[in-house]
Design an enzyme around this catalytic site. Structure first.
Site, PDB file in Angstrom:
ATOM      1  N   CYS A  36       0.833  -1.210   0.000  1.00  0.00           N
ATOM      2  CA  CYS A  36       0.000   0.000   0.000  1.00  0.00           C
ATOM      3  C   CYS A  36       0.867   1.259   0.000  1.00  0.00           C
ATOM      4  CB  CYS A  36      -0.924  -0.014   1.211  1.00  0.00           C
ATOM      5  SG  CYS A  36      -1.930   1.480   1.370  1.00  0.00           S
ATOM      6  N   CYS A  80      -0.332   4.068   2.219  1.00  0.00           N
ATOM      7  CA  CYS A  80      -0.056   3.868   3.642  1.00  0.00           C
ATOM      8  C   CYS A  80       1.429   4.082   3.957  1.00  0.00           C
ATOM      9  CB  CYS A  80      -0.405   2.447   4.074  1.00  0.00           C
ATOM     10  SG  CYS A  80      -1.955   1.829   3.421  1.00  0.00           S
ATOM     11  N   ASP A  81       2.298   3.553   3.129  1.00  0.00           N
ATOM     12  CA  ASP A  81       3.705   3.422   3.534  1.00  0.00           C
ATOM     13  C   ASP A  81       4.701   4.249   2.718  1.00  0.00           C
ATOM     14  OD1 ASP A  81       2.859   1.598   5.452  1.00  0.00           O
ATOM     15  OD2 ASP A  81       3.020  -0.091   4.067  1.00  0.00           O
TER      16      ASP A  81
END
Ligand code: NAP
Length: 320
Positions: A145, A148-149
């Protein structure tokens, strides 16, 4: 067989546990079938159990670890009286009400539970390469992701594996942070739409390695690179990357519902617009199992709240 429950929630990621909090606070005494521990994202707590820092979930200005966030969700649901069973539903029958749910032997004549409403929140799994040490490295340089990261890889060199729209979308997003993004694709042309392909070709920070497959993740406990093989020449090279994003598609956990709930061509559950209603009255769906677009913990959580309110109102209408 137990009495007829008002609500059974199948799945315990952010969507299922949010639905549990809301239905518990509405005095519906929900039973959550949270799944069983396994090595994949199809497990209690869902995909956040395979993440480390979560920095984009509102309310945690300093971030929070994925498993800790899910434990908080779970404890909050328990506090209001939700019952949580660490088991998987093995079969469902939505052909008549009350709905039937089996746990354990799916061939058993009698269902394990009966319920007036069901909330389906079984989530989805990112497809993975299936290489050794993959599960251990997720959250340690290996991610599925970018939203997200990506932030964790500022000024670093990272790889994205895949050749579809997701891979190019992830790679383009990652160029906001990374010094260089290498897309590793197993063929000599992308599956992605032409417009997305052009986006990759036009981005000076994106390099493409065609005809290349990942043989091995390098690094113990933390990704430090990939062993790559060119499928035409069989040449093998170790290449250093600080981060690796696998973007080869997702699979919703909908096998249990095939033939009973309407699915899109890509296997995701269909919910009616602006609601959590499925094609079966009294069965609601929320979270990634019905979301092939946003796939975020916060959107899953929001849709879990919708499913709880839909179920509560639907039950009220039945009583009326
Ligand atoms: P996808 O279209 O199925 O593409 C998966 C890619 O991963 C393919 O290039 C495939 O290679 C590769 N792949 C699959 N298994 C692999 C393996 N084991 N090892 C190496 N490579 C592997 O999946 P997606 O990109 O997630 O897209 C899913 C759907 O969402 C598509 O309909 C897509 O158009 C849509 N989507 C749209 C957007 C957008 O428009 N902004 C963004 C994201 C997704 P091959 O090509 O060789 O099969």
């Amino acid at each position: 067989m137990s009495d007829i429950r008002d609500v059974i929630i199948i799945g315990s990621g952010p969507a299922g546990l949010t639905a549990a909090i809301y239905t518990a606070r509405a005095n519906l005494a929900p039973l959550v079938l949270e799944g069983e521990p396994s090595s994949t994202s199809d497990q209690p707590g869902g995909q956040l159990m395979l993440t480390t820092d979560v920095e984009n979930y509102p309310g945690f200005p300093d971030g929070i670890m994925g498993p800790e966030l899910m434990l908080n969700f779970r404890n909050q649901a328990l506090r209001f009286g939700a019952e949580i069973d660490t088991v998987k539903a093995s079969r469902v029958d939505f052909s008549e009400r009350p709905f039937k749910v089996w746990v354990g032997d799916p061939e058993a004549a009698e269902p394990t539970h009966l319920a007036n409403t069901i909330i389906v929140s079984t989530g989805a799994q990112s497809l993975m390469l299936g290489l050794p040490n993959e599960n251990e490295l997720v959250g340690h340089g290996l991610s599925t992701c970018a939203t997200c990261d990506g932030f964790f890889f500022r000024d670093q060199e990272i790889a994205v594996v895949g050749g579809g729209d997701s891979a190019i979308e992830e790679a383009s997003f990652l160029t906001r942070f990374a010094s260089k993004v290498t897309i590793i694709h197993r063929r000599d042309e992308f599956r992605a739409s032409k417009i997305m392909q052009q986006r990759a070709f036009d981005n000076p920070k994106i390099e493409i390695m065609w005809d290349t497959v990942v043989e091995e993740y390098l690094g113990e406990g933390q990704i430090r690179g990939l062993k790559l093989r060119n499928v035409n020449t069989d040449e093998v090279n170790d290449v250093q990357f600080s981060g690796v994003f696998v973007a080869i598609g997702h699979k919703p956990n909908t096998g249990l519902f095939a033939g009973q709930l309407d699915l899109k061509d890509n296997g995701y559950l269909i919910t009616k617009p602006d609601s959590s209603y499925t094609n079966v009255e009294g069965v609601f769906a929320c979270g990634d199992v019905q979301d092939d677009i946003y796939r975020q913990a916060i959107t899953a959580s929001g849709s879990g709240c919708m499913a709880a309110i839909d179920a509560e109102r639907w039950l009220e209408d039945q009583h009326d």
